[in-house]
Design a protein around this motif. Structure first.
Motif, PDB file in Angstrom:
ATOM      1  N   ILE A   4       0.860  -1.182   0.000  1.00 51.78           N
ATOM      2  CA  ILE A   4       0.000   0.000   0.000  1.00 51.78           C
ATOM      3  C   ILE A   4       0.895   1.230   0.000  1.00 51.78           C
ATOM      4  N   TYR A   5       0.576   2.167  -0.869  1.00 52.07           N
ATOM      5  CA  TYR A   5       1.326   3.417  -0.943  1.00 52.07           C
ATOM      6  C   TYR A   5       0.442   4.569  -0.478  1.00 52.07           C
ATOM      7  N   TYR A   6       1.066   5.536   0.154  1.00 56.19           N
ATOM      8  CA  TYR A   6       0.368   6.689   0.700  1.00 56.19           C
ATOM      9  C   TYR A   6       0.919   7.950   0.052  1.00 56.19           C
ATOM     10  N   GLY A   7       0.032   8.813  -0.420  1.00 55.04           N
ATOM     11  CA  GLY A   7       0.434  10.119  -0.913  1.00 55.04           C
ATOM     12  C   GLY A   7       0.567  11.078   0.268  1.00 55.04           C
ATOM     13  N   THR A   8       1.091  12.257   0.017  1.00 50.34           N
ATOM     14  CA  THR A   8       1.260  13.220   1.113  1.00 50.34           C
ATOM     15  C   THR A   8      -0.087  13.626   1.716  1.00 50.34           C
ATOM     16  N   VAL A  25      10.941  16.201   4.652  1.00 45.93           N
ATOM     17  CA  VAL A  25      11.666  15.052   5.198  1.00 45.93           C
ATOM     18  C   VAL A  25      11.995  14.069   4.069  1.00 45.93           C
ATOM     19  N   ALA A  26      11.044  13.846   3.184  1.00 45.43           N
ATOM     20  CA  ALA A  26      11.253  12.904   2.075  1.00 45.43           C
ATOM     21  C   ALA A  26      12.369  13.365   1.152  1.00 45.43           C
ATOM     22  N   PHE A  36      14.235   6.112  -1.439  1.00 50.77           N
ATOM     23  CA  PHE A  36      13.245   6.570  -0.461  1.00 50.77           C
ATOM     24  C   PHE A  36      12.095   7.237  -1.201  1.00 50.77           C
ATOM     25  N   GLY A  37      10.907   6.733  -0.969  1.00 50.51           N
ATOM     26  CA  GLY A  37       9.718   7.311  -1.595  1.00 50.51           C
ATOM     27  C   GLY A  37       9.766   7.158  -3.105  1.00 50.51           C
ATOM     28  N   ARG A  45       4.954   9.456  -3.151  1.00 48.86           N
ATOM     29  CA  ARG A  45       4.230   8.278  -2.666  1.00 48.86           C
ATOM     30  C   ARG A  45       5.173   7.527  -1.738  1.00 48.86           C
ATOM     31  N   PHE A  46       4.636   7.053  -0.619  1.00 50.56           N
ATOM     32  CA  PHE A  46       5.450   6.368   0.384  1.00 50.56           C
ATOM     33  C   PHE A  46       4.867   5.017   0.730  1.00 50.56           C
TER      34      PHE A  46
END
Length: 89
Positions: A4-8, A25-26, A36-37, A45-46
């Protein structure tokens, strides 16, 4: 197993971390950790590990300086010895 990826915006809604803060931070983490990301059409996307990394920095900035919280997260999540590299936030 799917990831699962999460947007800001998701990070802000679910974890209460401002979009600008998570982007900052990203971008700093991406200078040290090449994968990273992920930037897709200019948006970050994280995965969950990266979200928790950002949350760790956010939470511990109140206790430590932002730079020390960032270094602490690098050591905990990515096993990077921050005494051997020069990182400035």
């Amino acid at each position: 197993m799917s990831c699962i990826y999460y947007g800001t915006a998701d990070v802000e809604r679910l974890f209460g971390i401002d979009e600008t803060y998570s982007k900052g931070v990203a971008s700093k983490a991406a200078q040290v950790i090449s994968n990273f990301g992920e930037k897709e059409s200019g948006a970050w996307r994280f995965n969950f590990r990266e979200v928790v990394f950002i949350k760790h920095v956010k939470d511990f900035t109140g206790i430590l300086s932002k730079e020390m919280a960032f270094k602490s997260a690098l050591e905990l999540f990515y096993n990077i010895d921050c005494n051997r590299i020069d990182i400035r936030i």
